[in-house]
Design an enzyme around this catalytic site. Structure first.
Site, PDB file in Angstrom:
ATOM      1  CB  SER A 151     -64.361 -97.466  43.675  1.00 16.23           C
ATOM      2  OG  SER A 151     -63.858 -96.402  42.838  1.00 16.23           O
TER       3      SER A 151
ATOM      4  CB  SER B  93     -63.223 -93.577  41.348  1.00 17.62           C
ATOM      5  OG  SER B  93     -62.347 -94.459  40.988  1.00 17.62           O
TER       6      SER B  93
ATOM      7  CE  LYS C  79     -64.435 -96.544  38.928  1.00 15.00           C
ATOM      8  NZ  LYS C  79     -63.647 -97.274  40.226  1.00 15.00           N
TER       9      LYS C  79
END
Length: 367
Positions: A106, A51, A54
């Site tokens: 997230s 993640s 991102k």
């Protein structure tokens, strides 16, 4: 490759005094203003990044959208596996609220909603992500998802990830979002709001922490992009596949702040030197930089200043014209290059100017 090896060996030597034991598969630490590498360990190895993907998703959203734009979750955003803010199909939030869900909680569903809003489809958005990474200077990054769920082609390096984070941290809205510990955003068809808690524990445990993003999958392991600011210097780092991610990041930051400090050789607008003017009404003019000549240096050391300027400038130069460059070095390592500008006008000489000079000299020698 030889230059990378020398840089890696040098950074390891510089960090020996801090007793740093690096348990990550890959890691790097850079200074934000200049991008100088202060420490690296397998920093150019292509790896999945979970993640931490991102960071780029949020950066592209901020570069292409207004914070108050309505973003509606489509059918592809509903029920995305992994971490989620539980968007319902058709639910609408502002882009800012989506980004809080993306970066604090997230939310993989928020990532898809943002991607489709910005580019029309996830595939188109991922092409934008990869192209933007290339613009930033990333050499081994391919985005296939906006969230970082496992994909065989999706990868980056610790070095590339730090570059992306450095670019993102120049955006004040991004900085504000990733440094927020807790936020409430609306939750459609619920009597209460979504409560988002930032997963980055460094914000509470590390002195001066300013962000940035956690990530985890079984394939990528624990990944973390992190940053902190102390004594006027901000450092950005990344660790990939690191079990002790928060402790490791804190150790790398502490070692960086222990070894380095920001050194300002000249302030913005301060005279760097003077350059002769050819056949002008003034014999020389000063030159300066519009930004501070400021770089990270090992404590106790000063950078070396060199200038790239012509031996003389033609008359007609105006204040504000770029006339050369200034470079700061640490040994043979180039740390910073900035343009130099004329500080004054250098008008061309004319007939009246020469007559005035003759008169002034005659008056000076007359009894």
């Amino acid at each position: 490759m030889k230059k990378c090896l020398i840089s890696a060996l040098l950074s390891m030597l510089l960090f020996q005094g801090a007793a740093l034991a690096d348990e990550s598969r890959s890691s790097v630490l850079i200074e934000r203003e200049t991008g100088r590498i202060l420490y690296e360990h397998n920093a150019h190895e292509p790896l999945p990044m979970a993640s931490t993907t991102k960071v780029m998703t949020a950066l592209l959203a901020l570069e292409n959208c207004e914070l108050n734009e309505p973003v509606t979750a489509g059918k592809n955003a509903f029920g995305v596996p992994g971490t989620s803010i539980y968007l319902a199909e058709g639910e609408t939030l502002t882009m800012e609220q989506m980004l809080y869900g993306l970066m604090l909680q997230s939310g993989n569903d928020a990532a898809v909603a943002v991607a489709e809003h910005v580019a029309g489809s996830v595939d188109a958005f991922c092409r934008m992500m990869t192209a933007r990474a290339e613009e930033i200077g990333c050499e081994n990054t391919v985005f296939m998802t906006p969230h970082g769920l496992p994909n065989e082609v999706h990868h980056t390096t610790a070095w590339d990830l730090a570059l992306i984070a450095r670019e993102a941290m120049q955006n004040e809205d991004f900085r504000r979002i990733v440094s927020t510990k807790r936020m409430e955003i609306p939750w459609e068809n619920h009597e209460y709001n979504r409560v988002l808690t930032n997963k980055n524990k460094l914000l509470s445990s590390c002195e001066g922490a300013t962000g940035i993003k956690t990530g985890y999958t079984n394939k990528a392991g624990r990944c973390l992009v992190f940053s902190a600011e102390r004594n006027g210097m901000e450092l950005i780092g990344a660790v990939l596949n690191c079990y002790s991610w928060f402790d490791q990041a804190a150790q790398i930051l502490d070692a960086g702040f222990e070894k380095y400090e920001m050194v300002t050789l000249l302030s913005a607008g301060e005279r760097v030197c003077e350059v002769e003017i050819i056949r002008g009404t003034v014999p020389h003019i000063g030159v300066c930089a519009r930004v501070p000549l400021r770089v990270p240096m090992e404590k106790g050391k000063l950078p070396r200043l060199e200038t790239d300027l012509p031996p003389a400038l033609p008359s007609g130069v105006r204040a504000g014209d770029q006339v050369g460059n200034a470079m700061l070095y640490d040994g043979e390592e180039l740390l910073l290059t900035v343009p130099l500008y004329a500080m004054e006008d250098a008008p061309e000489s004319d007939f009246r100017f020469h007559i005035r000079q003759v008169v002034e000299r005659w008056q000076a020698v007359s009894p």
